[in-house]
Design a protein around this motif. Structure first.
Motif, PDB file in Angstrom:
ATOM      1  N   MET A   1      91.623  28.644  71.159  1.00  0.00           N
ATOM      2  CA  MET A   1      90.619  27.451  71.345  1.00  0.00           C
ATOM      3  C   MET A   1      89.743  27.612  72.766  1.00  0.00           C
ATOM      4  SD  MET A   1      91.261  23.455  71.276  1.00  0.00           S
ATOM      5  CE  MET A   1      92.176  23.315  69.889  1.00  0.00           C
ATOM      6  N   THR A   2      88.424  27.420  72.455  1.00  0.00           N
ATOM      7  CA  THR A   2      87.413  27.682  73.133  1.00  0.00           C
ATOM      8  C   THR A   2      87.025  26.579  74.327  1.00  0.00           C
ATOM      9  OG1 THR A   2      85.462  27.036  71.960  1.00  0.00           O
ATOM     10  CG2 THR A   2      86.298  29.293  71.959  1.00  0.00           C
ATOM     11  N   GLY A   3      87.633  25.391  73.819  1.00  0.00           N
ATOM     12  CA  GLY A   3      87.354  24.074  74.651  1.00  0.00           C
ATOM     13  C   GLY A   3      86.220  23.398  74.101  1.00  0.00           C
ATOM     14  N   GLU A   4      85.474  23.900  73.025  1.00  0.00           N
ATOM     15  CA  GLU A   4      84.432  23.261  72.548  1.00  0.00           C
ATOM     16  C   GLU A   4      84.897  21.992  71.819  1.00  0.00           C
ATOM     17  OE1 GLU A   4      82.569  26.072  69.683  1.00  0.00           O
ATOM     18  OE2 GLU A   4      82.037  27.383  71.466  1.00  0.00           O
ATOM     19  N   GLU A   5      86.220  22.028  70.962  1.00  0.00           N
ATOM     20  CA  GLU A   5      86.403  20.785  70.050  1.00  0.00           C
ATOM     21  C   GLU A   5      86.827  19.652  71.093  1.00  0.00           C
ATOM     22  OE1 GLU A   5      87.790  23.909  69.819  1.00  0.00           O
ATOM     23  OE2 GLU A   5      86.693  24.537  67.732  1.00  0.00           O
ATOM     24  N   PRO A   6      87.402  19.906  72.240  1.00  0.00           N
ATOM     25  CA  PRO A   6      87.724  18.760  73.036  1.00  0.00           C
ATOM     26  C   PRO A   6      86.374  18.363  73.795  1.00  0.00           C
ATOM     27  CG  PRO A   6      89.204  20.504  73.500  1.00  0.00           C
ATOM     28  CD  PRO A   6      88.272  21.177  72.514  1.00  0.00           C
ATOM     29  N   PHE A   7      85.485  19.119  74.195  1.00  0.00           N
ATOM     30  CA  PHE A   7      84.393  18.797  74.812  1.00  0.00           C
ATOM     31  C   PHE A   7      83.587  17.831  73.435  1.00  0.00           C
ATOM     32  CE2 PHE A   7      79.787  19.373  75.381  1.00  0.00           C
ATOM     33  CZ  PHE A   7      79.571  18.696  76.637  1.00  0.00           C
ATOM     34  N   ILE A   8      83.534  18.297  72.633  1.00  0.00           N
ATOM     35  CA  ILE A   8      83.038  17.266  71.476  1.00  0.00           C
ATOM     36  C   ILE A   8      83.440  16.092  71.420  1.00  0.00           C
ATOM     37  CG2 ILE A   8      82.166  17.045  68.930  1.00  0.00           C
ATOM     38  CD1 ILE A   8      81.611  20.487  69.123  1.00  0.00           C
ATOM     39  N   ALA A   9      85.014  16.246  71.586  1.00  0.00           N
ATOM     40  CA  ALA A   9      85.448  14.723  71.242  1.00  0.00           C
ATOM     41  C   ALA A   9      85.564  13.774  72.238  1.00  0.00           C
ATOM     42  CB  ALA A   9      87.252  15.086  71.019  1.00  0.00           C
ATOM     43  N   ALA A  10      85.114  14.547  73.577  1.00  0.00           N
ATOM     44  CA  ALA A  10      85.046  13.953  74.726  1.00  0.00           C
ATOM     45  C   ALA A  10      83.509  13.100  74.597  1.00  0.00           C
ATOM     46  CB  ALA A  10      85.035  14.395  76.168  1.00  0.00           C
ATOM     47  N   VAL A  11      82.587  13.643  74.377  1.00  0.00           N
ATOM     48  CA  VAL A  11      81.235  13.186  74.310  1.00  0.00           C
ATOM     49  C   VAL A  11      80.982  12.198  72.877  1.00  0.00           C
ATOM     50  CG1 VAL A  11      80.408  15.105  75.639  1.00  0.00           C
ATOM     51  CG2 VAL A  11      80.027  15.004  73.249  1.00  0.00           C
ATOM     52  N   LYS A  12      81.920  12.406  71.834  1.00  0.00           N
ATOM     53  CA  LYS A  12      81.577  11.581  70.712  1.00  0.00           C
ATOM     54  C   LYS A  12      81.494  10.203  70.848  1.00  0.00           C
ATOM     55  CE  LYS A  12      82.528  11.400  66.110  1.00  0.00           C
ATOM     56  NZ  LYS A  12      81.519  10.334  65.764  1.00  0.00           N
ATOM     57  N   PRO A  13      82.341   9.318  71.652  1.00  0.00           N
ATOM     58  CA  PRO A  13      82.320   8.161  71.912  1.00  0.00           C
ATOM     59  C   PRO A  13      80.875   7.652  72.492  1.00  0.00           C
ATOM     60  CG  PRO A  13      84.335   8.736  72.497  1.00  0.00           C
ATOM     61  CD  PRO A  13      83.396   9.920  72.389  1.00  0.00           C
ATOM     62  N   LEU A  14      80.405   8.471  73.460  1.00  0.00           N
ATOM     63  CA  LEU A  14      79.288   8.088  74.313  1.00  0.00           C
ATOM     64  C   LEU A  14      78.006   8.312  73.089  1.00  0.00           C
ATOM     65  CD1 LEU A  14      77.461   7.397  76.530  1.00  0.00           C
ATOM     66  CD2 LEU A  14      77.444   9.974  77.079  1.00  0.00           C
ATOM     67  N   VAL A  15      77.889   9.252  72.341  1.00  0.00           N
ATOM     68  CA  VAL A  15      76.983   9.497  71.287  1.00  0.00           C
ATOM     69  C   VAL A  15      76.886   8.556  70.309  1.00  0.00           C
ATOM     70  CG1 VAL A  15      76.449  11.228  69.492  1.00  0.00           C
ATOM     71  CG2 VAL A  15      77.019  12.067  71.671  1.00  0.00           C
ATOM     72  N   ASP A  16      78.366   7.999  70.065  1.00  0.00           N
ATOM     73  CA  ASP A  16      78.323   6.912  68.919  1.00  0.00           C
ATOM     74  C   ASP A  16      77.762   5.697  69.400  1.00  0.00           C
ATOM     75  OD1 ASP A  16      79.408   8.686  67.205  1.00  0.00           O
ATOM     76  OD2 ASP A  16      81.381   7.935  67.423  1.00  0.00           O
ATOM     77  N   ALA A  17      78.251   5.335  70.486  1.00  0.00           N
ATOM     78  CA  ALA A  17      77.771   4.078  71.288  1.00  0.00           C
ATOM     79  C   ALA A  17      76.316   4.165  71.379  1.00  0.00           C
ATOM     80  CB  ALA A  17      78.308   4.084  72.684  1.00  0.00           C
TER      81      ALA A  17
ATOM     82  N   ASP B   1      76.361  26.997  74.446  1.00  0.00           N
ATOM     83  CA  ASP B   1      75.773  25.790  73.926  1.00  0.00           C
ATOM     84  C   ASP B   1      76.793  25.396  72.800  1.00  0.00           C
ATOM     85  OD1 ASP B   1      73.558  25.802  75.200  1.00  0.00           O
ATOM     86  OD2 ASP B   1      72.204  27.026  73.826  1.00  0.00           O
ATOM     87  N   VAL B   2      77.136  24.142  72.821  1.00  0.00           N
ATOM     88  CA  VAL B   2      78.336  23.685  71.840  1.00  0.00           C
ATOM     89  C   VAL B   2      77.725  22.789  70.922  1.00  0.00           C
ATOM     90  CG1 VAL B   2      80.422  22.436  71.883  1.00  0.00           C
ATOM     91  CG2 VAL B   2      79.893  24.019  73.954  1.00  0.00           C
ATOM     92  N   VAL B   3      76.935  21.838  71.459  1.00  0.00           N
ATOM     93  CA  VAL B   3      76.522  20.737  70.502  1.00  0.00           C
ATOM     94  C   VAL B   3      75.121  20.134  70.820  1.00  0.00           C
ATOM     95  CG1 VAL B   3      77.698  18.803  71.540  1.00  0.00           C
ATOM     96  CG2 VAL B   3      77.531  18.738  68.999  1.00  0.00           C
ATOM     97  N   ALA B   4      74.407  19.711  69.800  1.00  0.00           N
ATOM     98  CA  ALA B   4      73.218  19.023  70.026  1.00  0.00           C
ATOM     99  C   ALA B   4      73.206  17.510  69.862  1.00  0.00           C
ATOM    100  CB  ALA B   4      72.152  19.755  69.386  1.00  0.00           C
ATOM    101  N   VAL B   5      72.628  16.961  70.699  1.00  0.00           N
ATOM    102  CA  VAL B   5      72.467  15.484  70.288  1.00  0.00           C
ATOM    103  C   VAL B   5      71.093  15.015  69.940  1.00  0.00           C
ATOM    104  CG1 VAL B   5      72.931  13.183  71.280  1.00  0.00           C
ATOM    105  CG2 VAL B   5      74.413  15.116  72.100  1.00  0.00           C
ATOM    106  N   ARG B   6      71.226  14.427  68.960  1.00  0.00           N
ATOM    107  CA  ARG B   6      69.763  13.751  68.315  1.00  0.00           C
ATOM    108  C   ARG B   6      69.877  12.248  68.776  1.00  0.00           C
ATOM    109  NH1 ARG B   6      68.006  15.905  63.128  1.00  0.00           N
ATOM    110  NH2 ARG B   6      67.081  17.657  64.849  1.00  0.00           N
ATOM    111  N   LEU B   7      68.842  11.835  69.682  1.00  0.00           N
ATOM    112  CA  LEU B   7      68.831  10.538  70.086  1.00  0.00           C
ATOM    113  C   LEU B   7      68.107   9.735  69.017  1.00  0.00           C
ATOM    114  CD1 LEU B   7      68.190  11.241  73.816  1.00  0.00           C
ATOM    115  CD2 LEU B   7      70.097  10.736  72.874  1.00  0.00           C
ATOM    116  N   PRO B   8      68.569   8.511  69.042  1.00  0.00           N
ATOM    117  CA  PRO B   8      67.837   7.466  67.966  1.00  0.00           C
ATOM    118  C   PRO B   8      66.354   6.958  68.574  1.00  0.00           C
ATOM    119  CG  PRO B   8      69.256   6.274  69.065  1.00  0.00           C
ATOM    120  CD  PRO B   8      69.565   7.842  69.740  1.00  0.00           C
TER     121      PRO B   8
END
Length: 120
Positions: A1-17, A41-48
């Motif tokens: 595991m590269t750490g990408e999944e935990p990173f995404i899991a860590a930022v997801k609550p903020l992204v959802d909020a 580069d792990v994930v991109a965030v599209r801001l509303p």
């Protein structure tokens, strides 16, 4: 595991909020924010859009209250307006109208709450 999944899991609550959306980094557009972890580069965030953010904020406030904002008493509605003012909600086009509709009050009432807060 590269750490990408935990990173995404860590930022997801903020992204959802924020009402944002997670995307693969190669799907990012020029306005998206690409997040990297350990140089990759792990994930991109599209801001509303700002107007969508206000709707998202209002929905979150309703969830926290456990009932529609229009059902709140006057003092609680004033607190909602104060909180939204602190978050810049009224800088959004039609922000006052959107908030007034959610609170079940007139625009005039929202302006009164804002002016009361400023001591006018």
């Amino acid at each position: 595991m590269t750490g990408e999944e935990p990173f995404i899991a860590a930022v997801k609550p903020l992204v959802d909020a924020m009402g944002a959306e997670l995307l693969p980094p190669d799907g990012a557009g020029p306005e998206d924010v690409v997040l990297a972890w350990e140089g990759v580069d792990v994930v991109a965030v599209r801001l509303p859009q700002l107007a969508d953010s206000l709707d998202h904020i209002l929905a979150a406030m309703e969830r926290r209250q456990g009932r529609p904002l229009a059902d709140l008493d006057r003092k609680a509605k004033q607190e909602v307006v104060r909180s939204l003012e602190a978050r810049g909600a009224f800088a959004v086009r039609h922000g006052v109208e959107t908030v007034a509709s959610a609170l079940g009050v007139s625009r005039f009432t929202v302006y009164n709450y804002l002016n009361r807060e400023k001591g006018v």
